[in-house]
Design an enzyme around this catalytic site. Structure first.
Site, short mmCIF file in Angstrom:
data_model
loop_
_atom_site.label_atom_id
_atom_site.label_comp_id
_atom_site.label_asym_id
_atom_site.label_seq_id
_atom_site.Cartn_x
_atom_site.Cartn_y
_atom_site.Cartn_z
N GLU A 1 -0.67 4.86 -0.47
CA GLU A 1 -1.47 6.06 -0.74
C GLU A 1 -0.62 7.31 -0.58
O GLU A 1 0.19 7.41 0.36
CB GLU A 1 -2.65 6.16 0.23
CG GLU A 1 -3.85 5.35 -0.18
CD GLU A 1 -3.90 4.02 0.53
OE1 GLU A 1 -2.81 3.49 0.84
OE2 GLU A 1 -5.02 3.54 0.77
N LYS B 1 -2.25 0.54 -25.03
CA LYS B 1 -2.65 0.41 -26.44
C LYS B 1 -1.38 0.51 -27.30
O LYS B 1 -0.52 -0.34 -27.18
CB LYS B 1 -3.71 1.45 -26.78
CG LYS B 1 -5.00 1.25 -25.95
CD LYS B 1 -6.10 2.18 -26.37
CE LYS B 1 -7.40 1.89 -25.63
NZ LYS B 1 -7.59 2.67 -24.41
N ARG C 1 -2.01 -2.63 -18.69
CA ARG C 1 -3.33 -2.01 -18.64
C ARG C 1 -3.34 -0.93 -17.56
O ARG C 1 -3.13 -1.22 -16.38
CB ARG C 1 -4.34 -3.11 -18.29
CG ARG C 1 -5.78 -2.82 -18.51
CD ARG C 1 -6.51 -4.13 -18.69
NE ARG C 1 -6.13 -4.70 -19.97
CZ ARG C 1 -6.65 -4.32 -21.15
NH1 ARG C 1 -7.61 -3.42 -21.21
NH2 ARG C 1 -6.24 -4.87 -22.27
N THR D 1 -4.26 5.97 -21.89
CA THR D 1 -4.02 4.65 -21.31
C THR D 1 -2.58 4.30 -21.66
O THR D 1 -1.96 4.93 -22.50
CB THR D 1 -4.96 3.59 -21.89
OG1 THR D 1 -4.89 3.63 -23.31
CG2 THR D 1 -6.40 3.81 -21.44
N TYR E 1 0.84 -1.20 0.00
CA TYR E 1 0.00 0.00 0.00
C TYR E 1 0.88 1.24 0.00
O TYR E 1 1.89 1.29 0.70
CB TYR E 1 -0.91 0.02 1.23
CG TYR E 1 -2.32 -0.40 0.90
CD1 TYR E 1 -3.04 0.26 -0.09
CD2 TYR E 1 -2.94 -1.45 1.58
CE1 TYR E 1 -4.33 -0.13 -0.40
CE2 TYR E 1 -4.23 -1.83 1.27
CZ TYR E 1 -4.93 -1.16 0.27
OH TYR E 1 -6.20 -1.53 -0.05
N1 DSN Z 1 -12.06 -0.04 -25.06
C1 DSN Z 1 -11.18 0.92 -25.66
C2 DSN Z 1 -11.15 0.76 -27.14
O1 DSN Z 1 -11.28 -0.34 -27.60
O2 DSN Z 1 -10.98 1.74 -27.86
C3 DSN Z 1 -11.46 2.30 -25.28
O3 DSN Z 1 -11.75 2.40 -23.95
#
Ligand code: DSN
Length: 415
Positions: free
Chosen positions: A55, A227, A233, A224, A53
């Site tokens: 915080e 991607k 993630r 994010t 933890y």
């Molecule tokens: N789920 C993501 C996407 O596929 O674009 C966006 O949050």
């Protein structure tokens, strides 16, 4: 001392993990928001940092024993700053949606107006779709793309003059074109609005120098990390120093509790990878690969929404081929090619049964696939769509897909 392994203790879960790994290895992953992390990122994710933890923020924690956690989080922050040229970075958001919510609560008051892109034109649920809780708190007004599929800047300016938003929000989930951040900033300045970009989809392309970077220009940028950026993630917020305190307070204690430090370590590893020169080549190849798909689909008479692509994704209206997005997704799944059904701008059909499919190249590019493979993959996709109700044909393509993926293995070993 712990001695039991997954294999000994929970073979049921292990079996599911193995099946999923096999699915990833043997199929073509073309959902544009997905990617494959490196073994180093996986190692950090699975580390003992998950036990802690912490915080608070670096040097200002509510718990003891955070000296090594501080090292990790500071490294993640420093690397993200270097990657994007950011003044301030918060690496604690658990994912993209909480990152966006934290930004809204940091910079807006209930009832404030935000201009955000309509979902069917490429926007995201968290950009003010009426089904979200945020839409009940803030007044989202949605702009659209024009007939050519580009952001209609004249209309956006008119809407800004009319609605006097507190914030203009750009950055999209199904928009395949470059964004003119300077033009948006000019409109925002004219009406005294803050600027926010959600670069979740294209963060890796920006980090790799292949798309324009809003970070130096905009008030705040959310993303994010999983991607095109190819990390774990998770989410992240970058902002100008004047907003730093408000953003940090909004993430913690405003919205979240203990940060997931194993995840933050994995973000730091991914940022280190993205700072390597090879990542630029990777980002460039993602775009080259998407262009090949665009060219083949255009030749074969597909309707490309937004007129084509400048990034990693394509949104295709498949209805002129005699089927809809859902049928195309199911047929492609049967052939070992994973895409997602998707709405097209002002889709006359429903979100669960839309007109289009969305597909992209980040994950297959990670595997090392290049122009020649893209030609082949686009041909298979066309064959699947043309033969969408012929299971025998789809199965035959699945075997060819499997043969191709064997030449581009992902991970050294199965779990
Ligand atoms: N789920 C993501 C996407 O596929 O674009 C966006 O949050």
């Amino acid at each position: 001392m712990y001695t039991h392994t997954l294999k000994q203790f929970d073979p049921t879960i292990l079996a599911s993990i193995k099946k999923e790994q096999q699915r990833q290895e043997e199929g073509l992953e073309m959902i544009p928001s997905e990617n494959f992390v490196s073994p180093a990122v996986l190692e950090a994710l699975g580390s003992v940092l998950t036990n802690k933890y912490s915080e608070g923020y670096v040097g200002k924690r509510y718990y003891g024993g955070c000296e090594f956690i501080d090292e990790v989080e500071q490294l993640a922050i420093d690397r993200a700053k270097q990657l994007f040229g950011a003044e301030h970075v918060n690496v604690q958001p658990l994912s993209g949606a909480p990152a966006n919510i934290a930004v809204y609560f940091a910079l807006l008051k209930p009832g404030d107006t935000v201009l955000g892109m309509d979902l069917s034109h490429g926007g995201h649920l968290t950009h003010g779709h009426p089904v979200t809780a945020m839409a009940k708190i803030f007044n989202f007004v949605r702009y659209k793309t024009n007939k050519e599929g580009k952001i209609d800047l004249d209309n956006l300016r008119q809407m800004a003059l009319e609605h006097k938003p507190k914030m203009i929000l750009v950055g999209y989930s199904a928009y395949s074109r470059e964004i003119d951040y300077a033009a948006i900033k000019k409109i925002a300045d004219e009406v005294g609005a803050l600027t926010m970009a959600d670069i979740a989809h294209i963060a890796g392309l920006i980090a790799g120098g292949q798309m324009d970077n809003p970070v130096p220009l905009f008030d705040v940028v959310s993303t994010t990390t999983h991607k095109t950026l190819r990390g774990p993630r998770g989410g992240m917020i970058m902002c100008q120093q004047i907003h730093a305190a408000a953003i940090d307070k909004s993430v913690f204690p405003g919205l979240q509790g203990g940060p997931h430090e194993n995840n933050i370590a994995a973000k730091a590893v991914a940022f280190k990878e993205a700072l390597e020169p090879e990542f630029k080549d990777y980002a460039a190849q993602i775009k080259k690969n998407a262009k090949i798909l665009e060219n083949v689909f255009r030749e074969k008479g597909y309707t490309l929404c937004h007129g084509g692509t400048d990034n990693h994704l394509l949104l295709i209206d498949v209805t002129n081929k005699g089927l809809a997005g859902k049928q195309a997704q199911i047929a492609l799944d049967k052939a070992g090619i994973t895409v997602n059904k998707n709405m097209i701008p002002d889709d006359p059909r429903s979100p669960m049964d839309p007109s289009g499919i969305r597909l992209g190249t980040p994950a297959i590019t990670t595997r090392g696939m290049k122009e020649a493979e893209m030609e082949q993959i686009a041909t298979w996709i066309d064959e699947v769509i043309t033969n969408w109700n012929n299971d025998e044909k789809l199965d035959a393509i699945r075997w060819q897909v499997k043969d191709l993926t064997k030449k581009f293995p992902l991970y050294p070993t199965l779990v």
